[in-house]
Design a protein around this motif. Structure first.
Motif: not given
Length: 425
Positions: A283-294
């Motif tokens: 899901g998108m929420q979990a993706f954004l949490r892991d998809f950090d600045m790096y």
């Protein structure tokens, strides 16, 4: 914008109008007749997970479809598939791709699909469904999915639609092309073919590709199908699919970090190439949490494949801005159940704000007036452990272990499913 329809459809109709004689034609004639991301993932498997064992299961999401009468025919086509080998010109074509490595080509030169890893049987439920189970080493089973789905589709349609309405399909395709050229501001709206797995037939698939290439010009960016990309001098497209990130649930050091682990291993293999991340395994929420600045800066963009695409796009662009990325340098790829009107609405919403790409599948390759089959083959286990996706679209989840699904939701902080989602599973 005016279009010149050169008659390509009519010229290719001879090879499309196969009628009842289609049953004599071998459906898959090349191991390249699959999506590019199968090879990009397979190379990662060879280099990093060569000992992984997996299990895939088939599902037909379309209700009241009886596939049981075609079990023997499907098995026969799979037997033919398992006799194929990569030809030297095919290997040379793959070798020229900048991200494909020599040892992988050497492996493919020896590769073939083994029939012992796949079974096709009528469902014990006695409801017309069939069970397709693929079980074995990931390295030796990963190439089954796409051609087997194409086989099921073509066997079904050549038996149920022995006199296909090709003219209806051509008229629908002409209308889509006209929509893309209807306004000058749509000139930079580009689409690609993502329709191998649910195509009406391989011959119709090729006619669609040839027509798009001729009539759309630069608005047609290529195809996910490696065989037709090679044959017709098109760009092959694709990076990763759900099964890669699902397998990382069993292969990574910790379940909560499995998405991060998957992205890191991908970057380790491709060193900045093939930089489109898939966003909807948890899901998108979990993706954004892991998809950090790096990861925002390392990857070129992300692909949407479930949930509301407009909401997804707005959230992703804000996430890039929050992580100090220029959104105009990032690519958003949309690929979930697209038709051309939806493509144009998405283009109008996001043009100028980022780079855009659209992968259109079933609506291009199986739109002749019949109901397409919504069929999938999904990984359900890796190294004996359940794996799953928790997409943003109800009914897209696929896992036969409810306890694991509940645990996965807890680990990633995902809300419990609604009754609709449970029914879809």
């Amino acid at each position: 914008m005016a279009r010149t329809h050169s008659g390509n459809m009519q010229a290719s109709s001879a090879h499309a109008d196969c009628g009842a004689a289609a049953s004599l034609i071998m459906i898959i004639t090349s191991l390249l007749d699959t999506d590019l991301y199968k090879f990009t993932m397979m190379q990662v498997v060879l280099h990093h997970f060569p000992a992984a064992n997996v299990e895939y299961r088939f599902r037909c999401r379309t209700p009241n479809v009886d596939l049981v009468p075609y079990v023997d025919e499907i098995r026969s086509e799979i037997q033919k598939l398992c006799r194929l080998r990569f030809a030297e010109p095919e290997l040379e074509y793959l070798r020229k791709m900048r991200f494909i490595k020599g040892d992988f080509i050497d492996f493919l030169a020896l590769f073939h699909l083994n029939e012992k890893y796949i079974s096709v049987t009528p469902s014990p439920k006695g409801n017309g469904e069939i069970d397709i189970e693929i079980k074995g080493p990931w390295l030796h089973t990963i190439l089954f999915e796409i051609p087997v789905l194409a086989i099921v589709n073509e066997v079904y349609f050549r038996n149920t639609q022995q006199h296909p309405q090709y003219e209806e399909g051509r008229e629908r395709l002409r209308h889509k092309i006209e929509l893309l050229g209807a306004k000058p501001e749509f000139a930079d709206c580009k689409i690609a073919d993502y329709g191998t797995r649910r195509r009406f037939s391989k011959r119709w698939h090729e006619e669609v590709i040839l027509t798009l290439k001729e009539d759309l010009g630069e608005q047609f960016t290529g195809t996910s199908n490696v065989y037709y990309a090679m044959k017709h001098n098109l760009t092959p497209l694709g990076t990763m699919a759900h099964e890669y990130l699902q397998a990382c649930q069993a292969l990574g050091p910790r379940l909560r970090d499995s998405q991060i682990y998957g992205f890191e291993m991908w970057a380790k293999e491709y060193r900045g190439d093939l930089g489109i991340a898939l966003s909807d395994v948890y899901g998108m929420q979990a993706f954004l949490r892991d998809f950090d600045m790096y990861f925002c800066k390392l990857f070129d963009g992300a692909r949407h494949d479930s949930g509301d695409p407009f909401e997804w796009g707005e959230r992703l662009l804000k996430h890039y801005e929050d992580n100090r990325c220029d959104t105009r340098t990032k690519t958003m790829i949309f690929s979930d159940a697209l038709d051309i009107p939806k493509v144009l609405r998405l283009y109008e919403r996001f043009r100028g704000r980022c780079r855009l790409a659209f992968g259109v599948g079933t609506n291009l390759t199986n739109d002749l007036g019949y109901q397409p089959l919504q069929i999938v083959i999904k990984m359900v286990r890796c190294n004996g452990q359940p794996v799953a996706k928790l997409s943003d679209s109800p009914g897209k989840n696929m896992c036969d272990d409810k306890a694991y699904l509940a645990y996965l939701r807890q680990v990633f902080g995902i809300e419990q499913p609604t009754e609709e989602e449970i029914a879809g599973q």
